[in-house]
Design an enzyme around this catalytic site. Structure first.
Site, short mmCIF file in Angstrom:
data_model
loop_
_atom_site.label_atom_id
_atom_site.label_comp_id
_atom_site.label_asym_id
_atom_site.label_seq_id
_atom_site.Cartn_x
_atom_site.Cartn_y
_atom_site.Cartn_z
CE LYS A 13 148.05 -9.09 72.74
NZ LYS A 13 146.89 -9.52 73.56
NE ARG A 88 142.97 -6.43 69.25
CZ ARG A 88 143.75 -5.88 70.20
NH1 ARG A 88 144.82 -5.22 69.88
NH2 ARG A 88 143.44 -6.03 71.47
NE ARG A 127 144.99 -5.87 81.47
CZ ARG A 127 145.06 -6.12 80.17
NH1 ARG A 127 145.92 -7.02 79.72
NH2 ARG A 127 144.30 -5.49 79.32
NE ARG A 161 143.34 -1.50 78.44
CZ ARG A 161 143.73 -2.37 77.53
NH1 ARG A 161 145.00 -2.77 77.50
NH2 ARG A 161 142.89 -2.87 76.67
NE ARG A 172 139.78 -5.68 75.75
CZ ARG A 172 140.48 -5.49 76.87
NH1 ARG A 172 139.86 -5.15 78.00
NH2 ARG A 172 141.78 -5.61 76.86
P1 AMP Z 1 144.81 -3.64 73.62
O1 AMP Z 1 145.48 -2.64 74.51
O2 AMP Z 1 145.76 -4.28 72.66
O3 AMP Z 1 143.99 -4.64 74.39
O4 AMP Z 1 143.78 -2.79 72.72
C1 AMP Z 1 142.71 -2.08 73.30
C2 AMP Z 1 141.64 -1.81 72.26
O5 AMP Z 1 142.18 -1.00 71.20
C3 AMP Z 1 141.09 -3.03 71.57
O6 AMP Z 1 140.05 -3.68 72.31
C4 AMP Z 1 140.57 -2.42 70.25
O7 AMP Z 1 139.36 -1.72 70.46
C5 AMP Z 1 141.65 -1.38 69.95
N1 AMP Z 1 142.74 -1.95 69.13
C6 AMP Z 1 144.05 -2.12 69.50
N2 AMP Z 1 144.77 -2.63 68.51
C7 AMP Z 1 143.92 -2.81 67.47
C8 AMP Z 1 144.06 -3.35 66.15
N3 AMP Z 1 145.24 -3.81 65.71
N4 AMP Z 1 142.95 -3.39 65.37
C9 AMP Z 1 141.76 -2.93 65.79
N5 AMP Z 1 141.55 -2.43 67.02
C10 AMP Z 1 142.63 -2.37 67.88
#
Ligand code: AMP
Length: 219
Positions: A13, A88, A127, A161, A172
């Site tokens: 994404k 989400r 990554r 990360r 996740r």
């Molecule tokens: P991402 O970079 O999108 O993979 O997000 C990393 C982490 O941030 C996720 O595993 C969640 O812990 C948190 N996170 C990001 N976006 C959301 C969301 N829309 N709702 C809840 N937690 C989020």
């Protein structure tokens, strides 16, 4: 044009959002990036989110909705945005519908990037990103052109990360299946869901998304 990119962690994404940002006048709104910035700044939200992110769980809906509400109002989003990592949960999707309605905006498409679970752990654990400009790379699938030098800005420091490790990725993925996947029928029912093959090569996926967006323009 306002878009959502939907898919499991590691679906690509962020990569596709960055490409759309460069090729069209759209702004990438990554809630993961916003949360990581909050953690780095030590803000109240950052302190709340840090352990949740590290555990691979989801930050509470009200926190996320408020974060997005403030962001989609900014002037740079006037021509459109790409939501990457939001919504989400169905509650977040419902709140987004309401927000857009109140602001007189609409959602043009939700692009699902479909990827089998089996490839995601390898994708995620390889990554890394540029510490200076945030450009995303992958050890195997998308290395820098010159080793150790960012293609985009020339910086030489990179980071990985803390939640991109195998154990957290499994949590996740479980969160994705339990809490985010219900968004597929939600948006299908609203007639905005389009699916691309996220297993294809990066350039292929970009082309598929281009086809989806071109078809929208003539719908
Ligand atoms: P991402 O970079 O999108 O993979 O997000 C990393 C982490 O941030 C996720 O595993 C969640 O812990 C948190 N996170 C990001 N976006 C959301 C969301 N829309 N709702 C809840 N937690 C989020």
């Amino acid at each position: 044009m306002n878009l959502i990119l939907l898919g499991p962690p590691g679906a690509g994404k962020g990569t596709q959002a960055q490409r759309l940002e460069e090729s069209r006048r759209l702004v990438q709104l990554s809630t993961g990036d916003m949360l990581r910035a909050a953690v780095a700044s030590g803000s109240e939200i950052g302190r709340l989110a840090k352990s949740i992110i590290e555990a691979g769980k989801l930050v509470p809906d009200d926190v996320m909705v408020e974060m997005i509400e403030q962001r989609i109002d900014a002037p740079d989003c006037a021509d459109g945005f790409i939501l990457d990592g939001f919504p989400r949960t169905v509650a977040q999707a419902e709140a987004l519908d309401e927000l857009l309605r109140l602001k007189g905006k609409r959602l043009h498409a939700v692009v699902e990037m479909a990827v089998d679970d089996g490839v995601l752990v390898e994708r995620i654990s390889g990554r890394f990103s540029c510490a200076a400009c945030g450009a995303g790379y992958h050890r195997r699938f998308r290395p820098t052109a010159v080793e150790g030098v960012c293609d985009r800005c020339g910086a030489t420091e990179f980071r990985q990360r803390p939640d991109d490790n195998e154990e957290t990725v499994r949590t996740r993925l479980a969160a994705y299946h339990a809490q985010t996947e219900p968004l597929l029928p939600y948006y299908r029912g609203r007639g905005v869901l389009r699916t691309v093959d996220g297993m294809a090569a990066i350039d292929d996926v970009t082309a598929q998304i281009g086809t989806v967006l071109a078809a929208l323009a003539t719908d």
